[in-house]
Design a protein around this motif. Structure first.
Motif, PDB file in Angstrom:
ATOM      1  N   PRO A  31      39.240  -6.438 -29.302  1.00 29.76           N
ATOM      2  CA  PRO A  31      38.431  -5.236 -29.649  1.00 29.76           C
ATOM      3  C   PRO A  31      37.564  -5.713 -31.072  1.00 29.76           C
ATOM      4  O   PRO A  31      36.705  -4.897 -31.603  1.00 29.76           O
ATOM      5  CB  PRO A  31      39.131  -4.592 -29.913  1.00 29.76           C
ATOM      6  CG  PRO A  31      40.715  -4.219 -28.931  1.00 29.76           C
ATOM      7  CD  PRO A  31      40.986  -5.817 -29.604  1.00 29.76           C
ATOM      8  N   ALA A  32      37.935  -6.643 -32.006  1.00 32.41           N
ATOM      9  CA  ALA A  32      37.474  -6.474 -32.677  1.00 32.41           C
ATOM     10  C   ALA A  32      36.333  -8.044 -32.983  1.00 32.41           C
ATOM     11  O   ALA A  32      34.960  -7.793 -33.867  1.00 32.41           O
ATOM     12  CB  ALA A  32      38.570  -7.586 -34.263  1.00 32.41           C
ATOM     13  N   LEU A  33      37.093  -8.614 -32.062  1.00 31.36           N
ATOM     14  CA  LEU A  33      35.688 -10.095 -31.943  1.00 31.36           C
ATOM     15  C   LEU A  33      34.928  -9.162 -30.896  1.00 31.36           C
ATOM     16  O   LEU A  33      33.595  -9.860 -31.315  1.00 31.36           O
ATOM     17  CB  LEU A  33      36.500 -10.945 -30.428  1.00 31.36           C
ATOM     18  CG  LEU A  33      35.398 -11.646 -29.805  1.00 31.36           C
ATOM     19  CD1 LEU A  33      35.280 -12.799 -31.503  1.00 31.36           C
ATOM     20  CD2 LEU A  33      37.031 -12.386 -29.047  1.00 31.36           C
ATOM     21  N   GLN A  34      34.756  -8.371 -29.639  1.00 27.94           N
ATOM     22  CA  GLN A  34      34.306  -7.391 -29.023  1.00 27.94           C
ATOM     23  C   GLN A  34      33.213  -6.595 -30.765  1.00 27.94           C
ATOM     24  O   GLN A  34      31.907  -7.103 -30.277  1.00 27.94           O
ATOM     25  CB  GLN A  34      34.466  -6.794 -28.049  1.00 27.94           C
ATOM     26  CG  GLN A  34      34.996  -7.553 -26.971  1.00 27.94           C
ATOM     27  CD  GLN A  34      35.669  -6.047 -25.951  1.00 27.94           C
ATOM     28  OE1 GLN A  34      36.312  -4.971 -26.567  1.00 27.94           O
ATOM     29  NE2 GLN A  34      35.440  -6.702 -24.970  1.00 27.94           N
ATOM     30  N   PHE A  35      34.005  -5.922 -31.028  1.00 28.91           N
ATOM     31  CA  PHE A  35      32.675  -5.088 -32.381  1.00 28.91           C
ATOM     32  C   PHE A  35      31.659  -6.290 -32.561  1.00 28.91           C
ATOM     33  O   PHE A  35      30.808  -6.111 -33.187  1.00 28.91           O
ATOM     34  CB  PHE A  35      33.666  -5.128 -33.763  1.00 28.91           C
ATOM     35  CG  PHE A  35      33.194  -4.077 -33.770  1.00 28.91           C
ATOM     36  CD1 PHE A  35      32.459  -2.684 -33.552  1.00 28.91           C
ATOM     37  CD2 PHE A  35      33.141  -3.372 -35.554  1.00 28.91           C
ATOM     38  CE1 PHE A  35      32.548  -1.726 -34.225  1.00 28.91           C
ATOM     39  CE2 PHE A  35      32.874  -2.767 -35.909  1.00 28.91           C
ATOM     40  CZ  PHE A  35      31.925  -1.730 -35.535  1.00 28.91           C
ATOM     41  N   VAL A  36      32.145  -7.573 -33.803  1.00 30.90           N
ATOM     42  CA  VAL A  36      31.522  -8.145 -33.754  1.00 30.90           C
ATOM     43  C   VAL A  36      30.194  -9.161 -32.841  1.00 30.90           C
ATOM     44  O   VAL A  36      28.799  -8.943 -33.239  1.00 30.90           O
ATOM     45  CB  VAL A  36      32.343  -9.334 -34.526  1.00 30.90           C
ATOM     46  CG1 VAL A  36      31.288 -10.746 -34.538  1.00 30.90           C
ATOM     47  CG2 VAL A  36      32.385  -9.077 -35.819  1.00 30.90           C
ATOM     48  N   LYS A  41      28.220  -6.251 -35.600  1.00 32.38           N
ATOM     49  CA  LYS A  41      28.959  -5.831 -37.202  1.00 32.38           C
ATOM     50  C   LYS A  41      29.643  -7.319 -37.814  1.00 32.38           C
ATOM     51  O   LYS A  41      29.792  -8.320 -37.376  1.00 32.38           O
ATOM     52  CB  LYS A  41      30.330  -4.855 -36.359  1.00 32.38           C
ATOM     53  CG  LYS A  41      29.657  -3.986 -35.732  1.00 32.38           C
ATOM     54  CD  LYS A  41      28.395  -2.709 -36.791  1.00 32.38           C
ATOM     55  CE  LYS A  41      28.327  -1.055 -35.795  1.00 32.38           C
ATOM     56  NZ  LYS A  41      27.571  -0.490 -37.021  1.00 32.38           N
ATOM     57  N   SER A  42      29.420  -6.543 -38.843  1.00 30.14           N
ATOM     58  CA  SER A  42      30.075  -7.834 -39.267  1.00 30.14           C
ATOM     59  C   SER A  42      31.720  -7.839 -39.201  1.00 30.14           C
ATOM     60  O   SER A  42      32.472  -7.050 -39.488  1.00 30.14           O
ATOM     61  CB  SER A  42      30.075  -7.651 -41.344  1.00 30.14           C
ATOM     62  OG  SER A  42      30.702  -6.437 -42.046  1.00 30.14           O
ATOM     63  N   ALA A  43      32.118  -9.248 -39.752  1.00 34.79           N
ATOM     64  CA  ALA A  43      33.847  -9.606 -39.217  1.00 34.79           C
ATOM     65  C   ALA A  43      35.091  -8.431 -40.036  1.00 34.79           C
ATOM     66  O   ALA A  43      35.506  -8.149 -39.638  1.00 34.79           O
ATOM     67  CB  ALA A  43      34.460 -11.110 -39.752  1.00 34.79           C
ATOM     68  N   GLU A  44      34.014  -8.142 -41.607  1.00 41.03           N
ATOM     69  CA  GLU A  44      35.263  -7.207 -42.150  1.00 41.03           C
ATOM     70  C   GLU A  44      35.090  -5.883 -41.666  1.00 41.03           C
ATOM     71  O   GLU A  44      36.224  -5.256 -41.605  1.00 41.03           O
ATOM     72  CB  GLU A  44      34.225  -6.776 -43.511  1.00 41.03           C
ATOM     73  CG  GLU A  44      34.595  -8.162 -44.365  1.00 41.03           C
ATOM     74  CD  GLU A  44      32.859  -9.588 -44.841  1.00 41.03           C
ATOM     75  OE1 GLU A  44      32.375  -9.163 -43.479  1.00 41.03           O
ATOM     76  OE2 GLU A  44      34.259 -11.133 -45.123  1.00 41.03           O
ATOM     77  N   GLU A  45      34.011  -5.338 -40.776  1.00 42.86           N
ATOM     78  CA  GLU A  45      34.073  -4.120 -40.276  1.00 42.86           C
ATOM     79  C   GLU A  45      35.049  -4.355 -39.440  1.00 42.86           C
ATOM     80  O   GLU A  45      35.558  -3.479 -38.675  1.00 42.86           O
ATOM     81  CB  GLU A  45      32.396  -3.692 -39.942  1.00 42.86           C
ATOM     82  CG  GLU A  45      31.349  -3.693 -40.803  1.00 42.86           C
ATOM     83  CD  GLU A  45      29.989  -3.366 -40.248  1.00 42.86           C
ATOM     84  OE1 GLU A  45      29.481  -2.240 -41.256  1.00 42.86           O
ATOM     85  OE2 GLU A  45      29.734  -3.941 -39.280  1.00 42.86           O
ATOM     86  N   ALA A  46      34.871  -5.215 -38.548  1.00 39.74           N
ATOM     87  CA  ALA A  46      35.964  -5.766 -37.424  1.00 39.74           C
ATOM     88  C   ALA A  46      36.462  -5.669 -37.490  1.00 39.74           C
ATOM     89  O   ALA A  46      38.151  -5.023 -36.721  1.00 39.74           O
ATOM     90  CB  ALA A  46      35.286  -6.936 -36.732  1.00 39.74           C
ATOM     91  N   ILE A  47      37.390  -5.975 -38.840  1.00 42.12           N
ATOM     92  CA  ILE A  47      39.095  -6.268 -38.963  1.00 42.12           C
ATOM     93  C   ILE A  47      39.971  -5.273 -39.436  1.00 42.12           C
ATOM     94  O   ILE A  47      40.539  -4.382 -39.639  1.00 42.12           O
ATOM     95  CB  ILE A  47      38.808  -7.222 -40.095  1.00 42.12           C
ATOM     96  CG1 ILE A  47      40.822  -7.772 -39.504  1.00 42.12           C
ATOM     97  CG2 ILE A  47      38.974  -6.839 -41.182  1.00 42.12           C
ATOM     98  CD1 ILE A  47      40.665  -8.293 -38.687  1.00 42.12           C
TER      99      ILE A  47
END
Length: 58
Positions: A31-36, A41-47
């Motif tokens: 889901p973090a990968l999809q978020f980016v 979104k930024s990697a920081e927001e995703a993680i």
């Protein structure tokens, strides 16, 4: 990873545990990968979103 030294061979149980942990990691961070990629979104927001854990009982 599974450290095998001196000609040791992995047991079926070790392989099963290794695969289970790999699938759990993929399910947690996909889901973090999809978020980016899709939400821009930024990697920081995703993680930060991926590391969210619910506590308590419903």
């Amino acid at each position: 990873s599974l450290l095998l030294c001196g000609g040791a061979a992995a047991t079926p149980e070790q392989c099963e545990a290794l695969l289970r942990l790999a699938v759990e990691a993929c399910e947690r961070y996909y889901p973090a990968l999809q978020f980016v990629m899709w939400a821009g979104k930024s990697a920081e927001e995703a993680i930060t979103a991926a590391m969210f854990e619910t506590q308590g009982r419903a």
